[in-house]
Design a protein around this motif. Sequence first.
Motif, mmCIF file in Angstrom:
data_model
loop_
_atom_site.group_PDB
_atom_site.id
_atom_site.type_symbol
_atom_site.label_atom_id
_atom_site.label_comp_id
_atom_site.label_asym_id
_atom_site.label_seq_id
_atom_site.Cartn_x
_atom_site.Cartn_y
_atom_site.Cartn_z
ATOM 1 N N PRO A 1 0.831 -1.247 0.050
ATOM 2 C CA PRO A 1 0.089 0.065 0.135
ATOM 3 C C PRO A 1 0.955 1.334 0.073
ATOM 4 N N GLY A 2 0.371 2.177 -0.549
ATOM 5 C CA GLY A 2 1.141 3.542 -0.684
ATOM 6 C C GLY A 2 1.133 3.974 -2.050
ATOM 7 N N GLY A 3 1.162 2.965 -3.132
ATOM 8 C CA GLY A 3 1.237 3.282 -4.438
ATOM 9 C C GLY A 3 0.089 4.127 -5.103
ATOM 10 N N PRO A 4 0.358 5.319 -5.628
ATOM 11 C CA PRO A 4 -0.534 6.104 -6.306
ATOM 12 C C PRO A 4 -0.994 5.403 -7.758
ATOM 13 N N ARG B 1 9.225 6.233 17.475
ATOM 14 C CA ARG B 1 9.211 7.783 16.946
ATOM 15 C C ARG B 1 8.450 7.897 15.516
ATOM 16 N N MET B 2 8.630 6.819 14.677
ATOM 17 C CA MET B 2 7.841 6.769 13.443
ATOM 18 C C MET B 2 6.560 6.934 13.653
ATOM 19 N N ALA B 3 5.797 6.070 14.909
ATOM 20 C CA ALA B 3 4.503 6.174 14.930
ATOM 21 C C ALA B 3 3.977 7.463 15.339
ATOM 22 N N ALA C 1 2.196 6.548 3.547
ATOM 23 C CA ALA C 1 0.966 6.039 3.175
ATOM 24 C C ALA C 1 0.963 4.439 3.457
ATOM 25 N N ASN C 2 2.197 3.826 3.184
ATOM 26 C CA ASN C 2 2.354 2.425 3.463
ATOM 27 C C ASN C 2 2.015 2.021 4.698
ATOM 28 N N ARG C 3 2.631 2.730 5.831
ATOM 29 C CA ARG C 3 2.521 2.245 7.267
ATOM 30 C C ARG C 3 1.293 2.744 7.591
ATOM 31 N N THR C 4 0.666 3.733 7.365
ATOM 32 C CA THR C 4 -0.787 4.230 7.735
ATOM 33 C C THR C 4 -1.733 3.454 7.253
#
Length: 500
Positions: free
Chosen positions: A104-107, A176-178, A362-365
């Motif tokens: 996920p995350g690809g436009p 920290r990323m979260a 977007a990938n992580r989200t």
Amino acid sequence: MPPAVRPRSALCALVTTVAAALAATPVPATPALAHDATALRFGACPASMPVPPAPDRVECGSLDVPLNWSESQGKRIRVAVSRVPASGAPGERRGVLLVNPGGPGGPGLSYAVTKRVKLPESVRRAYDVIGFDPRGTGQSAPAGCGPMGGLFESPGPEPVPAGRRAEEAYLDSLGRMADDCAADVGDALPHLSTTATARDMDAIRAALGEERIGFLGVSYGSYLGAAYAALFPRHVGRMVLDSVVGPWDWYDFDLRQSRALLRRREVFFAWAAGHEKHFGLGGSAAEVRDAYERTRHGLASRPQDGFGAAEFDRAVYRALGRTERWAGLADGLRAYLHDGGTALLRPKDAFDSAASRTYEAANRTVKCADGPGPSPARVVADLRRVRRLDPQPVLTGMEASVCAYWHHRPAHRTPLGSPEAPPVLLVASEHDPVTPVEGARQLARRLPGSRLVTLHDDYSHGVFASRGNACVDGVAAAYLVGGTIPAADVHCAGPGLPTP
């Protein structure tokens, strides 16, 4: 025992239901995209869009959808959509074919153009190909996570923690990323999910005036297609799911991928050894592994112009997924060991670009909005297990580890597949390390009557209208155009390993 972990926010349930209406509230116009608040109207595309070969044309528009599909009158976001009309006569038309390139995350706005060029002519003649940027990507409310816990540092920190102190630092970076994602994405954090994107797809269907939609989803796109089938089985037309993500939690999928990458890297070592005269890395798999480890160790201890161990692992991850990139990786290893240069190892697309930052956010989200994440203790335990399989694994694809610290952790998993959906066609490469073939076999069980097309003796990610295999492309085209579902699973002969 795993190291101590930082406390995080409490679990928050994500509840989504079908919205009662698609009525839009006015929002400021976006100059690059034609837009109407109550319908999907097409006009000029952004200048960045690729131009299809003549006489085809591409047109773009946008559609307002609720940010939270359980609150249809609340905040709305804009989803960017593109269309390349069918090239055949009216009697040949079979409807619309939504396409998704993965993530996920690809436009996916430009994917309507780039993928359509590769589709069999009969498919191009029969379908309007519809691309779209899923929410959180491209021009559809793009996600941002700021520094993402140091992910974009150059050179990045060692991505494979060894020892208690390194494990503590690794977990701290995930925390920290979260925090960065929660701060930047804000209230949208729970709503950039696969389920929400599937509802956006159905809004696109309704706005186009179609009773059913055809769909071609590659990699993550297969997961998205299965989610759409779960929610809207009666709106599914002909659906091809290529390079299939299995019906597991994202973290479990990432683990399976990490183990598959180890197996495929061993094949790469043996392949490079078999072409010792060409690459000069040694005549045995053990010698090529030694060349690989010397390269990685050298870059970890002495990064070259911001290119260190983390950047090397990202390059390896990318190369292992497509056999046509293997020669470039082998050449890069040889060049580094010869003169210390890293030019051949560096991907052409810059990792720290604006598009890359949106993709990674977007990938992580999306992954963390799709279901429960692991505990920090499990993350550490699994890291140790993977390192026992191989002390130098490739962990680049372990994005869902951050879900251990996510601020909005859903209680429910994304539903996938439905017995009420019509049979679909699944396609897989036998030795794909990015989406192992077992995922396709597992997902097929959730889609009764569906068939699996396997490309044997193939080691790459992305098959239909990608590998140039006449068997795969012919079966998929017959299904999309004529509705012909094979009587049984199909087995196609693949190309084997490449010749450098």
